[in-house]
Scaffold this active site. Sequence first.
Site, short mmCIF file in Angstrom:
data_model
loop_
_atom_site.label_atom_id
_atom_site.label_comp_id
_atom_site.label_asym_id
_atom_site.label_seq_id
_atom_site.Cartn_x
_atom_site.Cartn_y
_atom_site.Cartn_z
N PHE A 36 0.78 -1.19 -0.03
CA PHE A 36 0.06 0.01 0.04
C PHE A 36 0.94 1.10 -0.09
CE2 PHE A 36 -2.27 3.03 3.34
CZ PHE A 36 -2.87 3.65 2.39
N ASP A 56 9.76 -6.77 -3.13
CA ASP A 56 8.57 -7.24 -2.74
C ASP A 56 8.16 -8.61 -2.85
OD1 ASP A 56 5.86 -5.11 -1.78
OD2 ASP A 56 5.75 -7.30 -1.71
N ASN A 57 7.68 -9.64 -1.78
CA ASN A 57 7.67 -11.00 -2.01
C ASN A 57 6.16 -11.14 -2.44
OD1 ASN A 57 6.26 -10.60 0.38
ND2 ASN A 57 7.14 -12.24 1.43
N ASP A 81 12.30 -11.90 -0.83
CA ASP A 81 11.68 -11.94 0.47
C ASP A 81 12.74 -11.43 1.53
OD1 ASP A 81 11.06 -12.73 2.87
OD2 ASP A 81 10.20 -14.67 2.28
N VAL A 82 12.74 -10.42 2.18
CA VAL A 82 13.65 -9.71 2.77
C VAL A 82 14.18 -10.64 4.16
CG1 VAL A 82 13.34 -7.44 2.22
CG2 VAL A 82 12.01 -8.57 4.51
N SER A 101 6.31 -5.67 5.41
CA SER A 101 5.88 -6.34 6.60
C SER A 101 4.51 -6.61 6.39
CB SER A 101 6.28 -5.63 7.82
OG SER A 101 5.36 -6.40 9.13
N TYR A 171 4.20 -8.39 15.33
CA TYR A 171 4.35 -6.89 14.87
C TYR A 171 4.94 -6.00 15.79
CZ TYR A 171 2.79 -3.24 11.55
OH TYR A 171 2.78 -2.17 10.99
N ARG A 214 -7.92 -3.95 6.34
CA ARG A 214 -7.77 -3.11 7.56
C ARG A 214 -9.26 -2.43 7.77
NH1 ARG A 214 -2.54 -1.78 8.73
NH2 ARG A 214 -3.48 -0.99 10.71
N1 UDP Z 1 -12.10 -3.28 13.38
C1 UDP Z 1 -13.41 -3.62 13.54
N2 UDP Z 1 -13.86 -4.45 12.66
C2 UDP Z 1 -13.04 -4.83 11.45
C3 UDP Z 1 -11.52 -4.56 11.59
C4 UDP Z 1 -11.07 -3.79 12.65
O1 UDP Z 1 -13.99 -3.12 14.40
O2 UDP Z 1 -13.77 -5.77 10.55
C5 UDP Z 1 -11.35 -2.52 14.58
C6 UDP Z 1 -10.33 -3.32 15.25
O3 UDP Z 1 -10.91 -4.12 16.45
C7 UDP Z 1 -9.37 -2.11 15.74
C8 UDP Z 1 -9.83 -1.20 14.57
O4 UDP Z 1 -10.76 -1.44 13.91
O5 UDP Z 1 -10.06 -1.42 17.07
C9 UDP Z 1 -8.39 -0.99 13.55
O6 UDP Z 1 -8.33 -2.29 13.12
P1 UDP Z 1 -7.20 -2.55 11.86
O7 UDP Z 1 -7.48 -4.12 11.36
O8 UDP Z 1 -7.49 -1.65 10.71
O9 UDP Z 1 -5.86 -2.39 12.50
P2 UDP Z 1 -4.98 -1.79 13.94
O10 UDP Z 1 -5.40 -0.51 13.94
O11 UDP Z 1 -5.62 -2.55 15.18
O12 UDP Z 1 -3.83 -2.28 13.67
#
Ligand code: UDP
Length: 340
Positions: A36, A56-57, A81-82, A101, A171, A214
């Site tokens: 991204f 990038d892998n 792959d790093v 990552s 992570y 995300r």
């Molecule tokens: N979240 C959610 N529903 C989803 C995915 C994520 O409510 O389907 C919430 C998750 O619990 C977190 C926030 O959204 O509190 C952000 O999640 P994300 O996966 O984007 O990454 P993070 O910021 O936690 O690394």
Amino acid sequence: MSEIVEKDIMDIIRELKERGLDYSDEVFLITGGAGFLGSWLSELLVKLGSKVICIDNLATGKLSFIKHLLNFDNFKFIKGDVTRGVPKIDTSYDYVIHMASRASPDDYMRYPVETALANALGAYYTLELVRKNDAVYLLTSTSEVYGDAEVVPTPETYWGRVNPIGVRACYDEGKRFSEALAMSYYREYGLDVRISRIFNSYGPRLRGDGAYGRVVTRFILQALENKPLTVHGDGLQTRSFTYVKDTILAHALLLKCERCRGEVINIGNNKETTIIELAKLILELTNSKSRIVYTKPREDDPRRRKPDISKARKLLSWNPQTSLREGLKKTIEWYRRGYK
Ligand code: UDP
């Protein structure tokens, strides 16, 4: 190629030119350059006339994000792959940027070993490369290093509250280790190291599908497909969402910031939003009939996340410009046009 991305990139280029910054004829290595943020940065630098070697892998990155760049003489893609080292090519680098990552919690929890190693070994191999090339090193770290922060807005001086053996540790601790290693190379070998801590960046090319998804783009896809929006827990947890154009501009500035040697800088929006507010805003902007459903909370999910950005303001003369509403509209439009 997407007009939305192209226009944002042109805006960034205009701003960099106004500031008198020149990136032409410099050689960049970007790990994770098809991801991204990596693909945005690759595209920006290619269009600024730099030479970009992208590694990038394709674990989470996509060829479709960089396919159009393959026509440029100053762009080269190497599938690699790093965790196994940096592929050797006959070039010396001016800048090395380590971004590779997995970043989505659902995704990295499926591949914790690979995630920990992409950060730890990836940092080691790229830092060794910088030692040999006398290059500038940029490590893209994360707000996750703060864990479930007790100081909000969180400044760079906060040490974090992280569960070192929890499900997110691959992570969180992977990034914390890579920061520690970069600073060790800075102190012991005098490398020119800069570290960004990125707070929930979103925009076109952020994946919304399956475990890669995300929250922002997952909700957008759910809304466009009239499927329920899956809010984890009570939805009162917060994030500070930063539109990709703002994130990328900050990184371009950080690369050229002389005063940023040996510094770590929060890059994020200082407007805090609850997940439930985000869900409602996406429903409004997509005109969707989707319902909101509450699902079980994620383990070790940080409750609040909001950066103190005074350091970025001071050192980079940078401020996030894009409101959540405006950034969401562009991201929704990108998905509506069928890009993925
Ligand atoms: N979240 C959610 N529903 C989803 C995915 C994520 O409510 O389907 C919430 C998750 O619990 C977190 C926030 O959204 O509190 C952000 O999640 P994300 O996966 O984007 O990454 P993070 O910021 O936690 O690394």
